[in-house]
Design an enzyme around this catalytic site. Structure first.
Site, mmCIF file in Angstrom:
data_model
loop_
_atom_site.group_PDB
_atom_site.id
_atom_site.type_symbol
_atom_site.label_atom_id
_atom_site.label_comp_id
_atom_site.label_asym_id
_atom_site.label_seq_id
_atom_site.Cartn_x
_atom_site.Cartn_y
_atom_site.Cartn_z
ATOM 1 N N GLU A 120 32.945 64.495 58.584
ATOM 2 C CA GLU A 120 32.705 64.919 57.210
ATOM 3 C C GLU A 120 33.713 64.195 56.310
ATOM 4 O O GLU A 120 34.924 64.237 56.561
ATOM 5 C CB GLU A 120 32.849 66.444 57.085
ATOM 6 C CG GLU A 120 32.533 66.933 55.684
ATOM 7 C CD GLU A 120 31.967 68.354 55.634
ATOM 8 O OE1 GLU A 120 31.660 68.936 56.699
ATOM 9 O OE2 GLU A 120 31.834 68.869 54.505
ATOM 10 N N GLU B 73 32.149 77.960 50.687
ATOM 11 C CA GLU B 73 31.016 77.039 50.818
ATOM 12 C C GLU B 73 30.086 77.466 51.954
ATOM 13 O O GLU B 73 29.791 76.701 52.870
ATOM 14 C CB GLU B 73 31.520 75.601 51.008
ATOM 15 C CG GLU B 73 32.338 75.137 49.806
ATOM 16 C CD GLU B 73 32.735 73.665 49.839
ATOM 17 O OE1 GLU B 73 32.968 73.138 50.937
ATOM 18 O OE2 GLU B 73 32.823 73.074 48.752
ATOM 19 N N ASP C 31 39.333 70.229 43.494
ATOM 20 C CA ASP C 31 39.018 69.639 44.792
ATOM 21 C C ASP C 31 39.392 68.166 44.862
ATOM 22 O O ASP C 31 38.507 67.322 44.801
ATOM 23 C CB ASP C 31 37.516 69.820 45.068
ATOM 24 C CG ASP C 31 37.170 69.501 46.510
ATOM 25 O OD1 ASP C 31 38.095 69.328 47.322
ATOM 26 O OD2 ASP C 31 35.974 69.434 46.827
ATOM 27 N N GLU D 187 37.729 60.805 49.501
ATOM 28 C CA GLU D 187 36.431 61.322 49.076
ATOM 29 C C GLU D 187 36.148 61.026 47.601
ATOM 30 O O GLU D 187 35.077 60.532 47.258
ATOM 31 C CB GLU D 187 36.384 62.839 49.334
ATOM 32 C CG GLU D 187 35.090 63.473 48.850
ATOM 33 C CD GLU D 187 34.991 64.950 49.216
ATOM 34 O OE1 GLU D 187 35.920 65.499 49.822
ATOM 35 O OE2 GLU D 187 33.943 65.551 48.896
HETATM 36 O O1 GCW Z 1 36.096 68.472 49.212
HETATM 37 C C1 GCW Z 1 35.140 69.343 49.668
HETATM 38 C C2 GCW Z 1 34.253 68.490 50.495
HETATM 39 C C3 GCW Z 1 33.643 69.210 51.658
HETATM 40 C C4 GCW Z 1 34.736 69.955 52.401
HETATM 41 C C5 GCW Z 1 35.355 70.963 51.457
HETATM 42 C C6 GCW Z 1 36.522 71.717 52.087
HETATM 43 C C7 GCW Z 1 35.022 70.330 54.737
HETATM 44 O O2 GCW Z 1 33.273 67.918 49.664
HETATM 45 O O3 GCW Z 1 33.028 68.238 52.470
HETATM 46 O O4 GCW Z 1 34.290 70.571 53.583
HETATM 47 O O5 GCW Z 1 35.866 70.315 50.328
HETATM 48 O O6 GCW Z 1 37.647 71.330 51.827
HETATM 49 O O7 GCW Z 1 36.306 72.665 52.806
#
Ligand code: GCW
Length: 691
Positions: A170, A297, A376, A404
């Site tokens: 991921e 999530e 994030d 990311e």
């Molecule tokens: O940054 C986001 C990502 C997800 C990730 C989530 C997290 C693992 O887009 O892919 O999941 O955060 O940190 O849990």
């Protein structure tokens, strides 16, 4: 072995007289002072031999202390202190002995005895000392006058892998997993060992080997189907002083335990986890503990049972307590099914709103893992106000090494300067000096457990990180976790010298300049003034200004014909500014004092608003986007100037990525500029082309 694989453990050959004064003179013999032989000491010895052999072209021999002292020329002695007056005690005074703590080390040249000693309290300390010695050796320190001690500032220095058992990662941008393929745990232990070596050499001492989103098969990591193979991985990391952790599925009691609930207050559930812990520790006696993403999530968690995060984490902590295990509980909890029409809900507030009221209720072997920012891992966002806000709770910080939102290792973005800004941030929690780094090293509130975690950026690509220069982020993270005071420049320079060699000064300076400029360049052609999220949904690569504007994820910028930004003030907005402490509240609350780079994170302003820089917001957007493209071009040119004398394959890998970046930066520039020109109708003051 393909170019880049050895990364910073490349150990380039040192030609005689090139840097140190005859380094070979000190390194032909090694004596090991070892109280109890251990796998970690074995690693320390083999790393030392490997490094010296590569740099000098001659393999040092292992000898006894008496033989070492009796032979010709100088020698190395490494090991743990003993009280018997052996050479280590003669070389180091009692002070060094005391001050370095369990993972620290001391290195000293003893001219009288013609030796260099590397000493520590523990085998892990010796291992870190060996890696430090090799770094000094390779980067040209004079061997005849070494005298230093060092120890880690943070007790937990952890890596989080977001790897899945099917071999995918991921948010991975460097190939497939090195741990898993086709629903099995790898048998390629060589690659895993090389990863452990890289990590240990930077000071990492913990790793969670699977994605925090724990799916069906990974839930079975706690069963016989996978546990024996996981114990095999734990053994590899153990030899490098690294503890293994697992991410767990909160609903495990249901999914693999045959229970009908995962309610943390249910007696059967509690018993189930206790038995699980016993099984895991039977397989891996030094198992680190669990990493948990719960109620986040769409992952299961205690909320389903009307319980809170303290109930949930304490239940697991109780199961791990008899074995000294810890629960690392993530605070990335927010409403991911928001209605964009709802202007009152603010995702930035979520972690604080959920966790602050629970301060004081967590067991001592629970650590909350908090992302550096409240959103994030954006290119730029505020610092999470949870740091400093939880006096009675263990906290660790989570960074994202994998890029990311910062160019996915197709664009260059050296992240250490960003991380340092966060670590140096003044929370004012206990008055001045209450920086984030002092919260997470445990010193501000006297926590027993605390530290750093980060999401790894490696995969099966030959050079580990896809973009060769992204290795600097992996290296830099470990070094910063060890010591947050290290300057970003120093870390970058160390990495460059170890990968490319220390003697070509122009090369070192050029790459250093590229790395240090790269975050600012990436920021300038992507997201202006702290706004964030203007990316394509799901995969998060490339420009899409309204990509998240009407979605459920709570990540808006509210651009209209008049202006842009999120009003997070207490007076007229979501009240997020009130989560900060001391002078920070007013700093961010007032549009007059809010720093430019975070203006749109905290305020909604007209395009004509004048920044502290003297420019209007709209002109800032245009200027930075034009400049960003030019600067991306300059990165490409700077690299091109290094063509001569560099390994052609290393050269080509980076040249390709930088070419792609330069092209893609234009796409960013033109989409963002055109979007805001069309919204605002205000032309560029300098009349440049906007489509
Ligand atoms: O940054 C986001 C990502 C997800 C990730 C989530 C997290 C693992 O887009 O892919 O999941 O955060 O940190 O849990």
């Amino acid at each position: 072995i393909q170019a880049g694989y050895k990364a910073w453990l490349n150990y380039k050959r040192i030609e005689p007289g090139e840097s140190n004064e005859s380094p070979a003179a000190w390194c032909s013999r090694i004596a090991v002072n070892d109280k109890s032989s251990s796998v970690v000491m074995d690693s320390a010895v083999s790393e030392l031999i490997r490094g010296i052999e590569a740099m000098l072209g001659r393999k040092p021999v292992i000898v006894s202390l008496e033989e070492a002292a009796a032979g010709e020329g100088g020698y190395l002695i490494i090991g743990t202190w003993d009280e018997g007056g052996a050479l280590l005690d003669r070389t180091f005074d009692g002070q060094a002995h005391q001050a370095i703590g369990p993972e620290g080390y001391a290195i000293r040249t003893n001219r009288a005895e013609r030796c260099i000693a590397i000493g520590a309290q523990t085998d892990a300390g010796v291992l870190y000392g060996v890696f430090a010695f090799l770094r000094l050796f390779g980067t040209g320190s004079a061997m005849d006058s070494l005298d230093l001690t060092d120890h880690p500032v943070n007790s937990l220095r952890m890596m989080n892998q977001w790897d899945n058992i099917d071999g995918s990662i991921e948010r991975g941008y460097a190939g497939k997993s090195i741990f898993y393929a086709d629903h099995e745990i790898t048998t390629d232990h060589e690659r895993v060992r090389d990863y452990a070596r890289l990590l240990a050499s930077t000071g990492i001492n913990a790793i969670a080997i699977n994605n925090v989103n724990v799916h069906q098969f990974e839930t079975m990591f706690l069963t016989d189907r996978y546990l024996p193979a996981i114990a095999g991985l734990a053994a590899i990391f153990r030899a490098y002083g690294i503890k293994l952790f697992l991410s767990i599925n909160y609903a495990s009691p249901i999914e693999i335990g045959g229970l009908t609930t995962a309610d943390p207050l249910d007696a059967d559930v509690r018993q189930w986890w206790k038995e699980k812990a016993a099984e895991v520790y039977a397989a891996i006696p030094d198992f680190g503990g669990f990493l948990v993403k719960a109620d986040s999530e769409n992952r299961p968690g205690p909320f389903s049972y009307g319980r809170d995060h303290a109930d949930g984490s304490n239940m697991l902590a109780e199961a791990l307590l008899p074995y000294g295990g810890i629960v690392i509980w993530r605070c990335f909890v927010y409403n991911c099914k928001q209605d964009w029409r709802d202007r009152a809900t603010d995702r930035a507030r979520a972690a604080y709103d959920h966790f602050k009221p629970l301060d004081g209720r967590f067991m001592d072997n629970v650590i909350l893992q908090v992302k550096n920012g409240p959103m994030d891992f954006q290119v730029r966002e505020g610092v999470s106000p949870l740091f400093g806000a939880m006096e009675k709770t263990n906290l660790m910080i989570e960074f994202q090494i994998t890029q990311e939102y910062t160019g996915q290792q197709r664009h260059l973005c050296y992240l250490v300067p960003q991380w340092k800004e966060v670590l140096d941030f003044e929370t004012y929690a206990q008055g001045e000096g209450s920086t984030v780094k002092r919260v997470v090293d445990g010193s501000l509130y006297g926590n027993r457990h605390s530290g750093f975690a980060a999401v790894s950026n490696i995969g099966s690509d030959a050079n580990w990180t896809g973009h060769l220069l992204a290795q600097a982020n992996l290296y830099g993270y470990g070094r910063l976790a060890w010591n947050p005071e290290l300057p970003a420049e120093q870390i970058a320079e160390e990495w460059i010298q170890q990968v490319f060699g220390a003697c070509n000064k122009k090369l070192v300076q050029t790459i250093l300049g590229m790395l240090m400029a790269s975050w600012s360049i990436y920021e300038s052609y992507t997201s202006p003034l702290g706004v964030g999220w203007m990316v394509n949904p799901d995969h998060h690569y490339g420009p899409n200004v309204d990509g998240y504007e009407y979605s459920k994820w709570g990540t808006y910028h509210f651009a209209d014909l008049h202006g842009i930004g999120v009003d997070r003030t207490m007076k007229t907005g979501t009240g997020y500014t009130g989560q900060y402490q001391g002078p920070n509240v007013e700093l961010y609350e007032s549009v007059a004092t809010c720093p430019d780079e975070l203006l749109l994170f905290f305020h909604h302003v007209p395009y004509t608003h004048v920044l502290h820089s003297g420019k209007t917001v709209i002109q800032h957007i245009y200027d930075t986007h034009f400049e960003g493209v030019e600067r991306a071009e300059q990165l490409k040119e700077a690299w091109a100037s290094l063509n001569e004398g560099m390994d052609p394959s290393l050269f080509a890998q980076v040249a390709d990525r930088l070419a792609e970046q330069a092209v893609h930066a234009r796409e960013w520039r033109d989409i963002v500029n055109t979007y805001f020109y069309r919204k605002s109708g205000i032309p560029d003051a300098r009349g440049r082309t906007i489509y």
